[in-house]
Design a protein around this motif. Structure first.
Motif, short mmCIF file in Angstrom:
data_model
loop_
_atom_site.label_atom_id
_atom_site.label_comp_id
_atom_site.label_asym_id
_atom_site.label_seq_id
_atom_site.Cartn_x
_atom_site.Cartn_y
_atom_site.Cartn_z
N ASN A 220 0.87 -1.16 0.00
CA ASN A 220 0.00 0.00 0.00
C ASN A 220 0.92 1.22 0.00
N TYR A 221 0.44 2.31 -0.56
CA TYR A 221 1.28 3.48 -0.76
C TYR A 221 0.64 4.73 -0.18
N GLY B 118 9.13 16.71 -1.98
CA GLY B 118 10.05 15.71 -2.52
C GLY B 118 9.91 14.33 -1.90
N ILE B 119 8.98 14.17 -0.98
CA ILE B 119 8.74 12.87 -0.33
C ILE B 119 7.35 12.40 -0.69
N ASN B 120 7.26 11.28 -1.39
CA ASN B 120 5.96 10.68 -1.79
C ASN B 120 5.08 11.64 -2.58
N ASP B 121 5.69 12.50 -3.39
CA ASP B 121 4.91 13.45 -4.17
C ASP B 121 4.16 12.79 -5.33
N THR B 122 4.62 11.62 -5.76
CA THR B 122 3.95 10.89 -6.84
C THR B 122 3.68 9.46 -6.39
N PHE B 123 2.82 8.79 -7.12
CA PHE B 123 2.56 7.37 -6.91
C PHE B 123 3.67 6.61 -7.62
N PHE C 110 -8.14 2.85 -4.39
CA PHE C 110 -7.81 1.49 -4.79
C PHE C 110 -7.10 1.57 -6.13
N TYR C 111 -6.00 0.84 -6.30
CA TYR C 111 -5.31 0.86 -7.58
C TYR C 111 -5.22 -0.55 -8.16
N THR C 112 -5.18 -0.62 -9.48
CA THR C 112 -4.89 -1.87 -10.18
C THR C 112 -3.78 -1.58 -11.18
N PHE D 51 -3.89 -0.49 -2.25
CA PHE D 51 -4.49 0.76 -1.84
C PHE D 51 -3.42 1.83 -1.74
N LEU D 52 -3.85 3.05 -1.95
CA LEU D 52 -2.96 4.17 -1.70
C LEU D 52 -3.74 5.22 -0.92
#
Length: 164
Positions: free
Chosen positions: A74-75, A83-88, A144-146, A159-160
């Motif tokens: 999970n993210y 600069g920390i976790n700015d993108t998936f 929810f991601y796939t 999940f994110l």
């Protein structure tokens, strides 16, 4: 469901097991009707044994989900520019060019979809189905991601959490 399949017989109820940490096929009998209006049944199960209960799609009705669906971590995405976790960011797919990433909100509405994903999700929808406050980005919460690795015929899900 129309985004997932046009074949009602592929629709199956699934649950994310608290005990095994994976998606479990809960189908009782084949779905009937159409994708827009139909009936699907489950085997007997204890709802409290599952974190999530939802509908999924099987390539072949009733195939074991564990063979086709693997779970990544999970993210958290905190698109605040620090600069920390700015993108998936999903390191496992960086060298897999032929992929498809889809992100859904808690209601099951697809809010993001991109082929050959590298790092593009920063908390904004890239679909034209978010009419209110789209310029401010998606609201904070769980999504929810796939991920489909098309060449390898592998599917991942998880999940994110989007923080604002």
């Amino acid at each position: 469901m129309q985004d997932l399949t046009d074949d009602v017989t592929k629709i199956i109820p699934v649950g994310y097991s608290k005990f095994s940490g994976r998606w479990v096929n809960l189908a009782g009998s084949a779905a009937t009707g159409t994708v827009n209006e139909g009936i699907v049944s489950t085997e007997e199960f204890i709802p409290d044994d599952y974190e999530i209960l939802t509908l999924g799609v099987s390539k072949i009705p009733y195939e074991p989900l564990s063979k086709e669906v693997l779970t990544l971590d999970n993210y958290i995405v905190s698109a605040n520019g620090d600069g920390i976790n700015d993108t998936f960011f999903i390191p496992e797919i960086m060298d897999k060019g032929n992929n498809l990433v889809q992100i859904y909100d808690r209601y099951g509405l697809k809010v993001f979809e991109l082929e050959n994903y590298t790092n593009e999700f920063i908390g904004f929808s890239n679909l034209n189905n978010i009419p209110l406050n789209a310029e401010k980005g998606l609201p904070a919460g769980v999504y929810f991601y796939t991920i489909a690795l098309i060449d390898e015929e592998l599917n991942y899900q998880g999940f994110l959490y989007l923080a604002r």
